[in-house]
Design a protein around this motif. Structure first.
Motif, PDB file in Angstrom:
ATOM      1  N   SER A  95       0.882  -1.156  -0.058  1.00 28.75           N
ATOM      2  CA  SER A  95      -0.039   0.014   0.011  1.00 28.75           C
ATOM      3  C   SER A  95       0.912   1.410  -0.002  1.00 28.75           C
ATOM      4  O   SER A  95       0.368   2.374  -0.528  1.00 28.75           O
ATOM      5  N   ILE A  96       2.119   1.067   0.585  1.00 35.06           N
ATOM      6  CA  ILE A  96       2.993   2.434   0.603  1.00 35.06           C
ATOM      7  C   ILE A  96       3.648   2.681  -0.705  1.00 35.06           C
ATOM      8  O   ILE A  96       3.384   3.954  -1.234  1.00 35.06           O
ATOM      9  N   PRO A  97       4.310   1.978  -1.492  1.00 33.62           N
ATOM     10  CA  PRO A  97       4.601   2.220  -2.672  1.00 33.62           C
ATOM     11  C   PRO A  97       3.474   2.359  -3.941  1.00 33.62           C
ATOM     12  O   PRO A  97       3.940   3.220  -4.712  1.00 33.62           O
ATOM     13  N   LEU A  98       2.410   1.824  -3.601  1.00 31.88           N
ATOM     14  CA  LEU A  98       1.151   2.183  -4.462  1.00 31.88           C
ATOM     15  C   LEU A  98       0.733   3.711  -4.634  1.00 31.88           C
ATOM     16  O   LEU A  98       0.606   4.036  -5.370  1.00 31.88           O
ATOM     17  N   THR A  99       0.769   3.982  -3.069  1.00 31.29           N
ATOM     18  CA  THR A  99       0.072   5.371  -2.704  1.00 31.29           C
ATOM     19  C   THR A  99       1.275   6.445  -3.114  1.00 31.29           C
ATOM     20  O   THR A  99       0.988   7.623  -3.922  1.00 31.29           O
ATOM     21  N   PHE A 100       2.414   6.076  -3.094  1.00 32.29           N
ATOM     22  CA  PHE A 100       3.670   6.966  -3.659  1.00 32.29           C
ATOM     23  C   PHE A 100       3.628   6.885  -5.179  1.00 32.29           C
ATOM     24  O   PHE A 100       3.764   8.050  -5.669  1.00 32.29           O
ATOM     25  N   LEU A 101       3.331   5.872  -5.961  1.00 30.53           N
ATOM     26  CA  LEU A 101       3.226   5.752  -7.444  1.00 30.53           C
ATOM     27  C   LEU A 101       2.127   6.675  -7.790  1.00 30.53           C
ATOM     28  O   LEU A 101       2.144   7.358  -8.841  1.00 30.53           O
ATOM     29  N   TYR A 243      -2.123   8.625   5.768  1.00 29.94           N
ATOM     30  CA  TYR A 243      -1.135   7.335   5.741  1.00 29.94           C
ATOM     31  C   TYR A 243       0.085   7.771   6.336  1.00 29.94           C
ATOM     32  O   TYR A 243       0.596   7.010   7.389  1.00 29.94           O
ATOM     33  N   VAL A 244       0.490   8.988   6.535  1.00 32.72           N
ATOM     34  CA  VAL A 244       1.772   9.543   7.235  1.00 32.72           C
ATOM     35  C   VAL A 244       1.280   9.335   8.858  1.00 32.72           C
ATOM     36  O   VAL A 244       2.073   9.062   9.281  1.00 32.72           O
ATOM     37  N   ILE A 245       0.205   9.952   9.165  1.00 35.03           N
ATOM     38  CA  ILE A 245      -0.326   9.748  10.432  1.00 35.03           C
ATOM     39  C   ILE A 245      -0.333   8.328  10.861  1.00 35.03           C
ATOM     40  O   ILE A 245       0.315   8.331  12.068  1.00 35.03           O
ATOM     41  N   PHE A 246      -1.092   7.497   9.961  1.00 33.97           N
ATOM     42  CA  PHE A 246      -1.308   6.335  10.651  1.00 33.97           C
ATOM     43  C   PHE A 246       0.067   5.406  10.859  1.00 33.97           C
ATOM     44  O   PHE A 246       0.262   4.907  11.654  1.00 33.97           O
ATOM     45  N   PHE A 247       0.915   5.749   9.676  1.00 34.07           N
ATOM     46  CA  PHE A 247       2.435   5.110   9.591  1.00 34.07           C
ATOM     47  C   PHE A 247       2.956   5.596  10.963  1.00 34.07           C
ATOM     48  O   PHE A 247       3.674   4.810  11.740  1.00 34.07           O
ATOM     49  N   GLY A 248       3.158   6.901  11.196  1.00 34.15           N
ATOM     50  CA  GLY A 248       3.838   7.392  12.446  1.00 34.15           C
ATOM     51  C   GLY A 248       3.483   6.851  13.763  1.00 34.15           C
ATOM     52  O   GLY A 248       4.240   6.408  14.514  1.00 34.15           O
ATOM     53  N   ILE A 249       2.086   6.685  13.845  1.00 33.24           N
ATOM     54  CA  ILE A 249       1.564   6.102  15.124  1.00 33.24           C
ATOM     55  C   ILE A 249       1.925   4.652  15.254  1.00 33.24           C
ATOM     56  O   ILE A 249       2.436   4.204  16.420  1.00 33.24           O
ATOM     57  N   ASP A 250       1.894   3.968  14.108  1.00 37.44           N
ATOM     58  CA  ASP A 250       2.271   2.639  13.993  1.00 37.44           C
ATOM     59  C   ASP A 250       3.798   2.359  14.584  1.00 37.44           C
ATOM     60  O   ASP A 250       4.024   1.467  15.472  1.00 37.44           O
ATOM     61  N   ASN A 251       4.522   3.109  14.022  1.00 42.19           N
ATOM     62  CA  ASN A 251       6.042   2.891  14.408  1.00 42.19           C
ATOM     63  C   ASN A 251       6.447   3.671  15.601  1.00 42.19           C
ATOM     64  O   ASN A 251       7.585   3.080  15.902  1.00 42.19           O
ATOM     65  N   LEU A 252       5.878   4.443  15.941  1.00 44.20           N
ATOM     66  CA  LEU A 252       6.181   4.927  17.179  1.00 44.20           C
ATOM     67  C   LEU A 252       5.852   4.116  18.373  1.00 44.20           C
ATOM     68  O   LEU A 252       6.598   3.805  19.340  1.00 44.20           O
TER      69      LEU A 252
END
Length: 323
Positions: A95-101, A243-252
């Motif tokens: 989902s990450i590279p596809l959103t980037f693409l 995505y950045v918000i959810f990714f940030g919370i997940d990795n924190l």
């Protein structure tokens, strides 16, 4: 059922109830468009891949997680657990590279034709399939730990490095492997996140420049086309922000779990929730902001209204003929 299990059941069921129909609806819309028009726009191809990945992600994680929260353990053997975990890890990573693409393509689409970046548009259109295959290989290859360390639930005492999903186990053999795999996944995802952020900043810059140039222009065909592209660009920026918000919370949360000896179960629940939340929110954003998808989803209602109006007009014309 205690409060923790109740909240877990409610949140996972909500994600399933919203995410599965929403992703499936958007995917079917693009299938219908492809059959009716014999083609899909490059941006539509990327979005259709993204919602397909989201759908598989929810099916491989959301449904087993919901059943587990409702105290239904099922009969997951080790092979099934490995398949579910590998599928989830790979689709989440995809989902990450596809959103980037999608953001990269939208960025070159709205860029001025005089810019050098505009020449990348036909190249991106031609290379969508090779790039997608490359991303699948990359994300599948870096998710190998799901096959190595996932097993069915057993009666052996769990270690501090065991992730108990409620229906399967992920048991890391050492702190070094747990940390190394986490860093590898974090590095892979962060690279695409940074590219995502850069492309979204570029899109915002182009939108700002378009806004300044388009003041006072409202009725030309060119401005209408530009407005459609701008709406699509704003949708992409919204998806990236979410995505950045959810990714940030997940990795924190992941970084916090690395620094403590024993991970509280509730922390894993929160991390699982945010790691799958994008798959639920993404199709909702597409449905709300993409007029083409929204129009297709409402076509049956419009058809019924139109048929009703035609019947009414026909009836009126009989009663009151025109002379």
């Amino acid at each position: 059922m205690d409060l923790r299990d109740l909240l877990k059941a409610i949140t996972t069921l909500a994600q399933n109830v919203i995410g599965i129909p929403a992703n499936l609806a958007v995917l079917l819309v693009f299938v219908h468009i492809a059959r009716a028009e014999r083609r899909l726009l490059p941006a539509d191809i990327i979005v259709s891949q993204l919602v397909f990945v989201n759908l598989v992600l929810i099916l491989s994680r959301g449904i087993p997680q919901s059943l587990s929260a409702l105290d239904y353990r099922g009969s997951y053997n080790t092979a099934t657990c490995k398949f579910l975990m590998f599928t989830y890890r790979t689709t989440r990573a995809m989902s990450i590279p596809l959103t980037f693409l999608l953001s990269a393509y939208q960025g070159v689409t709205i860029t001025p034709s005089s810019s050098r970046l505009y020449s990348l548009k036909p190249w991106l259109s031609r290379c969508l399939l090779p790039l997608s295959l490359l991303f699948w290989l990359l994300d599948g290859g870096t998710s190998y730990s799901s096959i190595l360390y996932t097993s069915q639930i057993h009666n052996i005492t769990f270690s501090a490095l065991t992730l108990n999903l409620g229906y399967c186990l992920v048991e890391f053999p050492s702190e070094e492997s747990y940390f190394a795999i986490g860093v590898m996944s974090l590095t892979r995802d962060t690279c695409f996140i940074l590219l995502m952020v850069l492309s979204s900043l570029y899109i915002l810059l182009i939108l700002y420049q378009h806004c300044k140039r388009a003041k006072g222009i409202r009725s030309s065909v060119q401005s209408q086309g530009s407005s459609a592209e701008n709406r699509a660009a704003k949708t992409v920026v919204t998806l990236i922000t979410v995505y950045v918000i959810f990714f940030g919370i997940d990795n924190l949360i992941w970084a916090y779990t690395v620094t403590i000896g024993k991970v509280p179960v509730v922390m894993n629940d929160v991390r699982v929730f945010f790691s799958t939340l994008y798959a639920t929110v993404c199709p909702v954003v597409v449905i709300v902001s993409n007029k083409r998808v929204n129009r297709k989803l409402r076509c049956d209602k419009f058809a019924q209204d139109s048929q009703s109006k035609e019947t009414t007009i026909s009836t009126v014309s009989v009663k009151f003929p025109t002379f």
